[in-house]
Design a protein around this motif. Structure first.
Motif, mmCIF file in Angstrom:
data_model
loop_
_atom_site.group_PDB
_atom_site.id
_atom_site.type_symbol
_atom_site.label_atom_id
_atom_site.label_comp_id
_atom_site.label_asym_id
_atom_site.label_seq_id
_atom_site.Cartn_x
_atom_site.Cartn_y
_atom_site.Cartn_z
ATOM 1 N N ASN A 52 38.611 28.563 46.790
ATOM 2 C CA ASN A 52 39.813 29.353 46.952
ATOM 3 C C ASN A 52 41.092 28.525 46.755
ATOM 4 O OD1 ASN A 52 38.116 31.404 47.715
ATOM 5 N ND2 ASN A 52 38.510 31.114 49.893
ATOM 6 N N LYS A 53 41.466 29.134 45.575
ATOM 7 C CA LYS A 53 42.743 28.467 45.272
ATOM 8 C C LYS A 53 43.846 29.069 46.143
ATOM 9 C CE LYS A 53 45.999 27.910 41.430
ATOM 10 N NZ LYS A 53 46.228 28.206 40.004
ATOM 11 N N ALA A 54 44.680 28.234 46.794
ATOM 12 C CA ALA A 54 45.732 28.753 47.655
ATOM 13 C C ALA A 54 46.787 29.467 46.829
ATOM 14 C CB ALA A 54 46.388 27.618 48.446
ATOM 15 N N SER A 55 47.276 30.572 47.373
ATOM 16 C CA SER A 55 48.305 31.334 46.671
ATOM 17 C C SER A 55 49.617 30.558 46.647
ATOM 18 C CB SER A 55 48.519 32.677 47.374
ATOM 19 O OG SER A 55 49.621 33.341 46.807
ATOM 20 N N THR A 56 50.220 30.549 45.470
ATOM 21 C CA THR A 56 51.524 29.899 45.355
ATOM 22 C C THR A 56 52.642 30.921 45.413
ATOM 23 O OG1 THR A 56 51.370 30.069 42.938
ATOM 24 C CG2 THR A 56 50.582 28.031 43.956
ATOM 25 N N SER A 57 52.265 32.220 45.572
ATOM 26 C CA SER A 57 53.272 33.269 45.626
ATOM 27 C C SER A 57 53.854 33.356 47.023
ATOM 28 C CB SER A 57 52.638 34.614 45.258
ATOM 29 O OG SER A 57 52.041 34.546 43.984
ATOM 30 N N SER A 58 55.077 33.851 47.098
ATOM 31 C CA SER A 58 55.663 34.069 48.414
ATOM 32 C C SER A 58 54.927 35.193 49.117
ATOM 33 C CB SER A 58 57.139 34.453 48.262
ATOM 34 O OG SER A 58 57.258 35.628 47.479
ATOM 35 N N LYS A 59 54.761 35.090 50.424
ATOM 36 C CA LYS A 59 54.019 36.096 51.169
ATOM 37 C C LYS A 59 54.867 37.330 51.389
ATOM 38 C CE LYS A 59 50.605 33.361 53.622
ATOM 39 N NZ LYS A 59 49.954 33.118 54.915
ATOM 40 N N PRO A 60 54.226 38.519 51.358
ATOM 41 C CA PRO A 60 54.985 39.719 51.639
ATOM 42 C C PRO A 60 55.408 39.754 53.091
ATOM 43 C CG PRO A 60 52.643 40.203 51.457
ATOM 44 C CD PRO A 60 52.822 38.768 51.067
ATOM 45 N N PHE A 83 39.716 37.544 57.779
ATOM 46 C CA PHE A 83 38.590 36.623 57.858
ATOM 47 C C PHE A 83 37.485 36.874 56.841
ATOM 48 C CE2 PHE A 83 40.578 36.494 62.042
ATOM 49 C CZ PHE A 83 40.758 35.136 62.182
ATOM 50 N N TYR A 84 37.518 38.016 56.178
ATOM 51 C CA TYR A 84 36.433 38.321 55.252
ATOM 52 C C TYR A 84 36.870 38.485 53.807
ATOM 53 C CZ TYR A 84 33.107 39.005 59.039
ATOM 54 O OH TYR A 84 32.280 38.801 60.099
ATOM 55 N N GLN A 85 38.111 38.913 53.581
ATOM 56 C CA GLN A 85 38.495 39.242 52.207
ATOM 57 C C GLN A 85 39.110 38.047 51.470
ATOM 58 O OE1 GLN A 85 40.194 43.458 53.195
ATOM 59 N NE2 GLN A 85 39.253 43.516 51.165
ATOM 60 N N TRP A 86 38.313 36.985 51.368
ATOM 61 C CA TRP A 86 38.700 35.802 50.615
ATOM 62 C C TRP A 86 39.005 36.165 49.166
ATOM 63 C CZ3 TRP A 86 35.997 34.560 46.226
ATOM 64 C CH2 TRP A 86 34.756 35.197 46.066
ATOM 65 N N ASN A 87 38.322 37.199 48.678
ATOM 66 C CA ASN A 87 38.438 37.580 47.285
ATOM 67 C C ASN A 87 39.851 37.993 46.902
ATOM 68 O OD1 ASN A 87 37.512 39.563 49.238
ATOM 69 N ND2 ASN A 87 37.437 41.070 47.610
ATOM 70 N N LEU A 88 40.540 38.716 47.777
ATOM 71 C CA LEU A 88 41.893 39.168 47.456
ATOM 72 C C LEU A 88 42.880 38.007 47.517
ATOM 73 C CD1 LEU A 88 42.055 42.624 49.266
ATOM 74 C CD2 LEU A 88 41.091 42.012 47.044
ATOM 75 N N LYS A 89 42.675 37.101 48.454
ATOM 76 C CA LYS A 89 43.552 35.938 48.561
ATOM 77 C C LYS A 89 43.372 35.021 47.348
ATOM 78 C CE LYS A 89 43.142 36.021 53.631
ATOM 79 N NZ LYS A 89 42.075 37.031 53.747
ATOM 80 N N GLN A 90 42.117 34.884 46.891
ATOM 81 C CA GLN A 90 41.843 33.971 45.780
ATOM 82 C C GLN A 90 42.545 34.411 44.503
ATOM 83 O OE1 GLN A 90 37.947 33.691 43.526
ATOM 84 N NE2 GLN A 90 37.725 31.883 44.846
ATOM 85 N N VAL A 118 42.706 46.376 46.547
ATOM 86 C CA VAL A 118 43.559 45.660 45.602
ATOM 87 C C VAL A 118 44.856 46.438 45.403
ATOM 88 C CG1 VAL A 118 43.794 44.846 43.223
ATOM 89 C CG2 VAL A 118 41.625 44.560 44.431
ATOM 90 N N THR A 119 44.725 47.744 45.195
ATOM 91 C CA THR A 119 45.898 48.607 45.064
ATOM 92 C C THR A 119 45.911 49.601 46.209
ATOM 93 O OG1 THR A 119 46.978 50.286 43.694
ATOM 94 C CG2 THR A 119 44.602 50.087 43.467
ATOM 95 N N THR A 170 36.836 36.408 34.409
ATOM 96 C CA THR A 170 35.961 36.481 35.578
ATOM 97 C C THR A 170 36.799 36.848 36.796
ATOM 98 O OG1 THR A 170 36.240 34.121 36.032
ATOM 99 C CG2 THR A 170 34.357 34.765 34.664
ATOM 100 N N ALA A 171 36.112 37.321 37.837
ATOM 101 C CA ALA A 171 36.781 37.717 39.080
ATOM 102 C C ALA A 171 35.778 37.593 40.215
ATOM 103 C CB ALA A 171 37.307 39.152 38.968
ATOM 104 N N PRO A 172 36.237 37.561 41.467
ATOM 105 C CA PRO A 172 35.323 37.402 42.603
ATOM 106 C C PRO A 172 34.197 38.434 42.588
ATOM 107 C CG PRO A 172 37.585 37.155 43.329
ATOM 108 C CD PRO A 172 37.648 37.605 41.898
ATOM 109 N N GLY A 173 32.962 37.947 42.814
ATOM 110 C CA GLY A 173 31.817 38.854 42.786
ATOM 111 C C GLY A 173 30.702 38.501 43.742
ATOM 112 N N GLU A 174 30.927 37.548 44.662
ATOM 113 C CA GLU A 174 29.877 37.176 45.616
ATOM 114 C C GLU A 174 30.328 37.461 47.042
ATOM 115 O OE1 GLU A 174 27.817 33.481 45.172
ATOM 116 O OE2 GLU A 174 28.296 33.332 43.030
ATOM 117 N N HIS A 175 29.433 38.051 47.816
ATOM 118 C CA HIS A 175 29.697 38.338 49.227
ATOM 119 C C HIS A 175 31.015 39.099 49.389
ATOM 120 C CE1 HIS A 175 26.409 35.651 49.596
ATOM 121 N NE2 HIS A 175 27.100 34.535 49.477
ATOM 122 N N ILE A 176 31.110 40.214 48.717
ATOM 123 C CA ILE A 176 32.328 41.009 48.749
ATOM 124 C C ILE A 176 32.163 42.141 49.758
ATOM 125 C CG2 ILE A 176 33.965 42.363 47.409
ATOM 126 C CD1 ILE A 176 33.724 39.406 46.535
#
Length: 596
Positions: free
Chosen positions: A303-311, A322-329, A405-406, A516-522
């Motif tokens: 997991n690459k850390a987000s470089t965007s400003s947080k909402p 704690f579970y949705q690593w996929n959206l953060k990545q 995601v949306t 590619t996009a997150p696809g494991e343990h989603i």
């Protein structure tokens, strides 16, 4: 109380970290993926499925604990919330009762539902993860497996009785839907799952996991693939007739049953013959312009850390942090500051349908279609489509379940796969036509097979020519063989990556792979109001469909090719420099795509 919420999920975090460490050490050292031996790949599939099942059980337990914390917080802040808690208990079939006590006197403050008289005395052990949750030993009450769960916090103590037969049955039902060829959660009798070694068929390919909170040992095994796959619907042929030909009359003259019709394109059936035999008979029929078998297609699950400003406000959904690593990545948190999606960008989930009653989806689904029955009955009797839909667009900021995601794009539920998540080229084509004609701006296709169907391609071309963005999963067999519809030029093909930003061992590859996009343990939604973990390129595709929807929400003038270009050019290059057949242009980066 927020501190308790974080404490409640500590065990979940520990489990995920342990699994991640195990996965990296056991899998990644041996993954020159195309070189995996058949037995190694089967073992990897078994282990992947076992991880999903263990994490689904952990997800279940975490939800139980979060529900208890939420009820206790409401009760502490307002005694008038008792009626609401009772309604909540009635809606949670797996929680039999709830009680709160004042400490140190152990005076009962509130109780509702069924609890054993010796509830407090049943506590024998603390969580093995080091948090403050207490568990009883599993016990049987009136023939049902149960346990008591509780938490002591300063001046209060609360407990609940949980029905374990529910989760055991539920997980076994999930396992019975698993496929031993990497297409996760598809009907397959070759897979065996049990919670004790005496029940299990244990061999060298078995995956074994412990679930300490329940004192269960999970055994999962499956035999190597040795059966012939049904590649087409028996006795069914798709026929494109000449303009002057009347379909009903043609079917009658040729002594076949007219099964379905879409203009001059028909599906006919004769169960006494094979498709090839029927096609040979009609090879020189001047009324036939084109024909092909009615090919089977299936869902593509495995997991690459987000470089965007947080909402200003991150999602408050209980499983997000704690579970949705996929959206953060994917660097989504900054994107949500700019857009959360638009009601003017409908997205079609062309799949096994959607559960219209799921609390995280019912507000999002605006319309649906059943391609088998030509009606609006889109209920999901498999679960795959509901899971895909939740990844794309679960209701967000409702303090429940997951974030999507949306957050605002309307969902069109298009049922083209049956209860075993299997469909055919004609039903899929019908679903694509319907979605296009009903305003879909993006279509997600988490399904596919190696058959290049002209009938399905015509539908793909129709959607593409109507400026629809088409997203499809590449498949989960770890092969280079093109899978359709993902391999069509008009479609953006999506492979799978894991938490370490590396290609999943099961993800198909080839020159047709775009990103590619997150696809494991989603984690995502599942029929019956549940949430489960799944893995596969089926899970990767809706991540990208969600990003495409956000892009179109931000600029409605972009064409489908403009959207494809944004997604490809801004992907993170995680493989060899430049485009490569394993990762395409790289892993999708939502923030970069939105700002390019």
């Amino acid at each position: 109380m927020r501190a308790i919420y974080r404490l409640a999920l500590l065990s979940s975090i520990v489990l995920i970290v342990v699994l991640a460490v195990w996965y990296r050490s056991e899998h990644l050292n041996r993954i020159a993926y195309p070189d995996l031996q058949t037995s190694d790949q089967q073992q990897a599939f078994n282990e992947q499925q076992a991880e999903d099942l263990v994490m689904t059980i952990e997800l279940f337990l975490s939800q139980v604990k979060l529900d208890l914390l939420h009820w206790e917080e409401s009760l502490t802040n307002n005694q008038n919330e008792a009626a609401w808690i009772e309604e909540e208990l009635n809606n949670h079939a797996h929680i039999d009762g709830f009680a709160s006590y004042e400490l140190p006197s152990e005076t009962l403050i509130y109780e509702h539902g069924s609890l054993p008289e010796d509830s407090i005395d049943k506590f024998q052990r603390q969580s093995t993860s080091g948090d403050q949750w207490l568990y009883s030993e599993p016990y049987t009450s009136r023939g049902t497996k149960k346990m008591v769960v509780g938490l002591e916090n300063d001046d209060e103590f609360f407990i609940s009785e949980v029905d374990l037969s529910f989760v055991e049955h539920y997980v076994k039902e999930l396992a019975s839907l698993s496929d031993n060829n990497g297409n996760f959660f598809i009907g397959n009798s070759g897979l065996d799952l049990s919670f004790s070694e005496s029940e299990a068929t244990v061999d060298e390919l078995s995956a074994r996991r412990k679930i300490p909170e329940l004192k269960w040992d999970l055994y999962l095994s499956s035999e190597l693939e040795n059966t012939t796959k049904e590649e087409m619907k028996k006795g069914e042929v798709v026929v494109v007739l000449a303009e002057e030909v009347e379909p009903e009359k043609w079917a009658e003259d040729h002594d076949v049953f007219l099964l379905d019709q879409m203009g001059k394109t028909v599906v006919v059936r004769d169960l006494t013959k094979e498709a090839d035999e029927m096609m040979n008979q009609w090879d020189h029929d001047p009324s036939v312009k084109y024909m092909e078998p009615n090919y089977n297609f299936k869902k593509q699950t495995s997991n690459k850390a987000s470089t965007s400003s947080k909402p200003i406000d991150l999602p408050n959904d209980e499983l997000y942090d704690f579970y949705q690593w996929n959206l953060k990545q994917m660097n989504l948190e900054g994107v949500w500051n700019e857009t959360q999606g638009s009601e003017g960008v409908p997205v079609a989930i062309v799949d096994s349908g959607i559960d219209p009653e799921h609390r995280d989806l019912q507000e999002r689904v605006v319309k649906g279609y059943n391609a088998f029955e030509n009606n609006e009955s889109y209920f999901d009797d498999n679960g795959h489509g509901t899971h895909v839909a939740g990844i794309f667009g679960a209701v967000t900021n409702n303090e429940d379940g997951i974030a999507g995601v949306t957050w605002n794009a309307p969902i069109l539920a298009v049922k083209v796969l049956d209860d075993e998540a299997i469909g055919n080229s004609f039903s899929i084509a019908e679903g694509i036509y319907w979605a296009t004609d009903n305003g879909a701006k993006v279509i997600n296709l988490s399904l596919g097979d190696e058959h290049d169907s002209e009938v399905m391609y015509e539908a793909i071309r129709y959607a593409y020519d109507n400026d629809v963005v088409l997203i499809a999963a590449t498949g989960n067999d770890n092969v280079e063989t093109p899978m359709y519809p993902a391999a069509y030029d008009e479609v953006l093909a999506v492979g799978s990556t894991n938490q370490n930003r590396e290609r999943s061992f099961f993800s198909n590859f080839g020159d047709h792979t775009d990103v590619t996009a997150p696809g494991e343990h989603i984690p995502s939604t599942f029929p019956g109001g549940q949430y489960v973990m799944m893995s596969g390129t089926s899970m990767s595709a809706p991540h990208v469909a969600g990003i495409a929807s956000l892009i179109r929400s931000q600029d409605e003038d972009l064409t489908n090719e403009d959207v494809y270009e944004k997604i490809r050019v801004t992907a993170d290059d995680i493989g060899p420099a430049g485009f490569d057949r394993y990762h395409g242009y790289g892993m999708i980066n939502a923030s970069e795509a939105m700002n390019w």
